[in-house]
Write a protein that holds these residues in place. Sequence first.
Motif, PDB file in Angstrom:
ATOM      1  N   THR A 184      19.489 -59.558  20.294  1.00 31.02           N
ATOM      2  CA  THR A 184      18.879 -58.956  19.111  1.00 31.02           C
ATOM      3  C   THR A 184      18.898 -59.927  17.935  1.00 31.02           C
ATOM      4  O   THR A 184      17.925 -60.030  17.179  1.00 31.02           O
ATOM      5  N   ASN A 185      20.010 -60.646  17.774  1.00 33.89           N
ATOM      6  CA  ASN A 185      20.111 -61.606  16.677  1.00 33.89           C
ATOM      7  C   ASN A 185      19.065 -62.714  16.803  1.00 33.89           C
ATOM      8  O   ASN A 185      18.460 -63.131  15.812  1.00 33.89           O
ATOM      9  N   ASN A 188      15.734 -61.202  15.925  1.00 39.55           N
ATOM     10  CA  ASN A 188      15.649 -60.928  14.495  1.00 39.55           C
ATOM     11  C   ASN A 188      15.401 -62.206  13.696  1.00 39.55           C
ATOM     12  O   ASN A 188      14.625 -62.215  12.743  1.00 39.55           O
ATOM     13  N   LYS A 191      11.864 -63.261  14.052  1.00 40.81           N
ATOM     14  CA  LYS A 191      10.981 -62.364  13.304  1.00 40.81           C
ATOM     15  C   LYS A 191      10.976 -62.699  11.816  1.00 40.81           C
ATOM     16  O   LYS A 191       9.913 -62.851  11.204  1.00 40.81           O
ATOM     17  N   VAL A 192      12.154 -62.825  11.213  1.00 46.02           N
ATOM     18  CA  VAL A 192      12.203 -63.047   9.764  1.00 46.02           C
ATOM     19  C   VAL A 192      11.760 -64.459   9.390  1.00 46.02           C
ATOM     20  O   VAL A 192      11.253 -64.684   8.285  1.00 46.02           O
ATOM     21  N   GLU A 242      15.467 -51.651   6.867  1.00 44.93           N
ATOM     22  CA  GLU A 242      15.865 -52.174   8.166  1.00 44.93           C
ATOM     23  C   GLU A 242      16.347 -53.619   8.056  1.00 44.93           C
ATOM     24  O   GLU A 242      17.347 -54.000   8.681  1.00 44.93           O
ATOM     25  N   LEU A 243      15.654 -54.421   7.257  1.00 45.30           N
ATOM     26  CA  LEU A 243      16.064 -55.818   7.111  1.00 45.30           C
ATOM     27  C   LEU A 243      17.399 -55.938   6.388  1.00 45.30           C
ATOM     28  O   LEU A 243      18.271 -56.737   6.790  1.00 45.30           O
ATOM     29  N   GLN A 246      20.445 -55.431   8.504  1.00 44.68           N
ATOM     30  CA  GLN A 246      20.884 -56.612   9.250  1.00 44.68           C
ATOM     31  C   GLN A 246      21.787 -57.494   8.394  1.00 44.68           C
ATOM     32  O   GLN A 246      22.754 -58.089   8.893  1.00 44.68           O
ATOM     33  N   ILE A 317      20.147 -65.440   9.366  1.00 43.71           N
ATOM     34  CA  ILE A 317      19.343 -64.227   9.169  1.00 43.71           C
ATOM     35  C   ILE A 317      19.587 -63.663   7.777  1.00 43.71           C
ATOM     36  O   ILE A 317      18.648 -63.274   7.068  1.00 43.71           O
TER      37      ILE A 317
END
Length: 355
Positions: A184-185, A188, A191-192, A242-243, A246, A317
């Motif tokens: 997931t990390n 993520n 994505k960012v 959501e961001l 994280q 992240i």
Amino acid sequence: MKRIKGRLTVTVLLSALVFLVLFFALLLGGGAVFLLVRTGVLSTPPKMYYAVFYMAGASLLIGAVLAAVSGRFALKPIRVLIAQMQRLAAGDLQARLEFHEPYARFPAYVELSEGFNKMAQELQNTELLRSDFINNFSHEFKTPIVSIAGFAKLLKRGNLSAAQQAEYLNIIEEESLRLSYMATNVLNLTKVENQSILTDVSEYNLSEQLRASILLLERKWSKKQLQWQLDFGEHGITANEELLKQVWINLLDNAIKFSPQGGTVAVRITEQAGRLSVSVHNAGSTITPEEQEKVFHKFYQADASHSSEGNGIGLAIVKRVVELHQGTVSVHSENGETIFTVALPAEQKKGGKRT
């Protein structure tokens, strides 16, 4: 062979350019003198014409030689730069640019070499971090997979007590969650990194989000018997919920990871001039000033022994998400206490295209 021809071509072109400048200057000057003589402004004996032509020819010859020599001299730094750039392009990250006398006397060449060498050093550091990340990440992925496979085989054989079955199933569950967290990390971060516009902005309770994030990590901090100091009231924020979730999970997980057994983790929120500051405090080993400059770099791990869990992605992240929210993140560590502080605008502009 192609490289040599290319460099010779550049040298010839520059020399030809200088020669053409000299030629046209001489042509214009000679033409002006010729017109003055023809119009009678200047009176010249016939032999003077021959002298002028001889001087013109000698000037062109000398100009051609000077143009070739000066062109080669002027292009030498460019040839050196091209050679080092080709080394970098070929994967030789130890390539460095250095100008010798007399070029080293000129500030422009010094600035060029310093900029090139800094770029090459950063590329080399990034490559080292990337290689280290791949090795460690592969190892960390392999470890839980081997563990899951091993305990699954034991369960498959049977002849186990109910207590053993429960223990093995718990281990399989924990290792599966660990794999899921790592994957997931990575997703993520990808994505960012590819996101340039903040979307899905909404107003919500930041304090409640922090409390929920702490509860999500209960299994980890319960094992270490950590205590919590929550020094904040109720604060609202307009952001991507959501961001930011994280961000808090990664910072809290980092604090839990490096806190000693039975230690305390403190979370504080302050609000001033339309900005919210969230700080996460934990005791433990001090992060050196050199490490503080690198902790937000992708793939970097302050724990060089890799004895603790982590893959150098979480704080990268955090930094990227905070930047998307027009905020800042910083770290301060001394005397066995580390503080990560995130400062954010209390309100974000709504709208924008989905990235």
